[in-house]
Design an enzyme around this catalytic site. Structure first.
Site, PDB file in Angstrom:
ATOM      1  N   SER A   1       0.837  -1.191   0.000  1.00  0.00           N
ATOM      2  CA  SER A   1       0.000   0.000   0.000  1.00  0.00           C
ATOM      3  C   SER A   1       0.883   1.257   0.000  1.00  0.00           C
ATOM      4  O   SER A   1       1.679   1.435  -0.917  1.00  0.00           O
ATOM      5  CB  SER A   1      -0.961  -0.036   1.195  1.00  0.00           C
ATOM      6  OG  SER A   1      -1.912   0.996   1.113  1.00  0.00           O
TER       7      SER A   1
ATOM      8  N   ASP B   1     -10.293  -2.495  -5.795  1.00  0.00           N
ATOM      9  CA  ASP B   1      -9.431  -1.453  -5.218  1.00  0.00           C
ATOM     10  C   ASP B   1      -9.564  -0.192  -6.068  1.00  0.00           C
ATOM     11  O   ASP B   1      -9.260  -0.210  -7.265  1.00  0.00           O
ATOM     12  CB  ASP B   1      -7.979  -1.940  -5.206  1.00  0.00           C
ATOM     13  CG  ASP B   1      -7.034  -0.983  -4.502  1.00  0.00           C
ATOM     14  OD1 ASP B   1      -7.467   0.131  -4.121  1.00  0.00           O
ATOM     15  OD2 ASP B   1      -5.852  -1.336  -4.328  1.00  0.00           O
TER      16      ASP B   1
ATOM     17  N   HIS C   1      -8.356  -4.140  -1.406  1.00  0.00           N
ATOM     18  CA  HIS C   1      -7.073  -3.526  -1.034  1.00  0.00           C
ATOM     19  C   HIS C   1      -6.518  -4.197   0.226  1.00  0.00           C
ATOM     20  O   HIS C   1      -7.242  -4.416   1.186  1.00  0.00           O
ATOM     21  CB  HIS C   1      -7.277  -2.027  -0.789  1.00  0.00           C
ATOM     22  CG  HIS C   1      -6.006  -1.259  -0.640  1.00  0.00           C
ATOM     23  ND1 HIS C   1      -5.226  -0.889  -1.715  1.00  0.00           N
ATOM     24  CD2 HIS C   1      -5.360  -0.800   0.466  1.00  0.00           C
ATOM     25  CE1 HIS C   1      -4.169  -0.223  -1.290  1.00  0.00           C
ATOM     26  NE2 HIS C   1      -4.220  -0.158   0.037  1.00  0.00           N
TER      27      HIS C   1
END
Length: 395
Positions: free
Chosen positions: A224, A327, A357
């Site tokens: 991320s 996502d 995600h």
């Protein structure tokens, strides 16, 4: 579509995360902690274990330098002692007994590639020694057969941009410094057994890394927002060139990178209210991370497609991008991967169906078959670039 359980977990996760971010935004400067914050009180922490109780030994390292302390956690797979008569060696210093692994002296010690890992959390939460990150790094260390160095970078808003990015680069240079100190130590004394002072006067050769780390096969992996840091570190390694010797970044893995920009993409519009990390919550994180005077979504830390960002993309290392179907950040990561391929960088994209995600790294999703499969896919690709026997793996 994600299961009902995942949807419920996502709802609770987003509610709690938004509350935490809003409270940090509303906190006055006097209430902010000026120290080098690298974890939050609500984060569940996994204790380090320097024995190979589950196939991976871990230890925490705290590095002091002029920019402040740097927190690292090392993950050493048990394969380094294959064929040894003892999985764990005990060392005694006076009345103190160290019950963890200590590398043996002499030749024939197995050396593994080094992976720098950067956790997720929107730059404002998460840590390198959280339970979730500990589980993920153990899994990666075993599957990829690498020494993982998980970086505990400084968190926002106490430490805004560029603090986290600086810490990523500092970690890479620390690996290089360790390699040089270890080589100097080997030429003077026994391998990895002696304290060596550097220019700051208080550095030590890290024995696990000195004995088993091969910095000429260095991989970056970011989760991320950690993927944004990894990409920045990769760029800085290209700019540094031979100044980084003996460290060589041979590949990077960007797991659902935290990219954004001022002009919304189709996925940013269509999936804005997606699972776990919706766009509104992530915008709060960017507001806490970017310098207060320039909260611009086309900031170099946020948008990888800005012209003139440097260095030329054709010089970037091979880059694997992991994406999830649900996502909202997916389009910009896909576009970045396409730009790398246009200049002949090996930049495959793995897109996981029905995934969200952080599907392979979030604590509530780590035990799913999809999370395990993702880690295995990463290992297959990475081994193309870290195998001493050549590119016998293909993807």
């Amino acid at each position: 579509m994600p299961s009902v359980a995942v949807k419920l977990q996502s709802f609770l996760f987003k509610f709690n995360l938004k509350q935490q971010l809003q409270s940090r935004i509303q906190a006055s400067p006097d209430e902010a902690d000026p120290s080098c914050v690298t974890s939050r009180p609500e984060e569940a922490i996994a204790a380090a274990n320097p024995t190979f109780s589950d196939g991976v030994a871990t230890k925490d390292i705290h590095v002091d330098d002029p920019l402040g302390p740097l927190s690292l956690r090392l993950f050493l797979p048990e394969t380094v002692v294959s064929g040894s008569d003892s999985k764990s060696r005990f060392r005694v210093h006076g009345e103190e007994t160290y019950g963890g692994y200590s590398p043996p002296a002499g030749r024939g010690i197995r050396r593994l590639p080094v992976m720098l890992q950067f956790h997720g959390g929107g730059f404002v939460s998460g840590s390198n020694n959280s339970v979730a990150n500990d589980v993920f790094c153990r899994r990666i260390a075993k599957l990829c057969d690498v020494v993982v160095v998980a970086v505990g970078y400084r968190l926002a808003p106490e430490n805004r941009y560029p603090a986290a990015f600086e810490d990523g680069v500092r970690a890479l240079y620390w690996v290089g410094k360790q390699a040089n100190l270890a080589e100097w130590s080997r030429s003077r004394w026994k391998v990895g057994r002696d304290i060596v002072n550097d220019s700051f006067g208080a550095s030590m050769v890290e024995p696990w890394l000195a004995a088993h780390g091969d910095p000429s096969r260095c991989v970056l992996l970011g989760v991320s927002c950690g993927a944004n840091i990894a990409d920045h570190v990769a760029r800085k390694s290209v700019e540094a060139g031979k100044l980084l010797d003996p460290v060589k970044v041979v590949a990077q893995v960007l797991m659902y990178p935290f990219f954004i920009g001022s002009v919304p993409t189709k996925s940013e519009i269509k999936l804005a209210n997606s699972y776990f990390y919706d766009k509104a919550t992530c915008l709060l994180a960017w507001k806490l991370f970017l310098p207060e005077e320039e909260v611009n979504l086309d900031h170099p830390a946020a948008n990888p497609l800005l012209p003139g960002r440097g260095p030329p993309l054709k010089l970037m290392p091979p880059t694997l991008t992991i994406m999830a179907e649900h996502d909202w950040m997916r389009d910009r990561a896909i576009a970045y991967s396409e730009e790398l391929r246009k200049v002949n960088v090996d930049a495959p994209l793995l897109d996981y169906k029905d995934a969200v995600h952080e599907f392979a790294t979030l604590d509530v999703l780590l035990k799913t078959p999809q999370a395990q499969a993702c880690a295995e896919d990463i290992a297959i690709w990475i081994k193309k670039y870290i195998s001493l026997r050549g590119h016998e793996f293909s993807y």
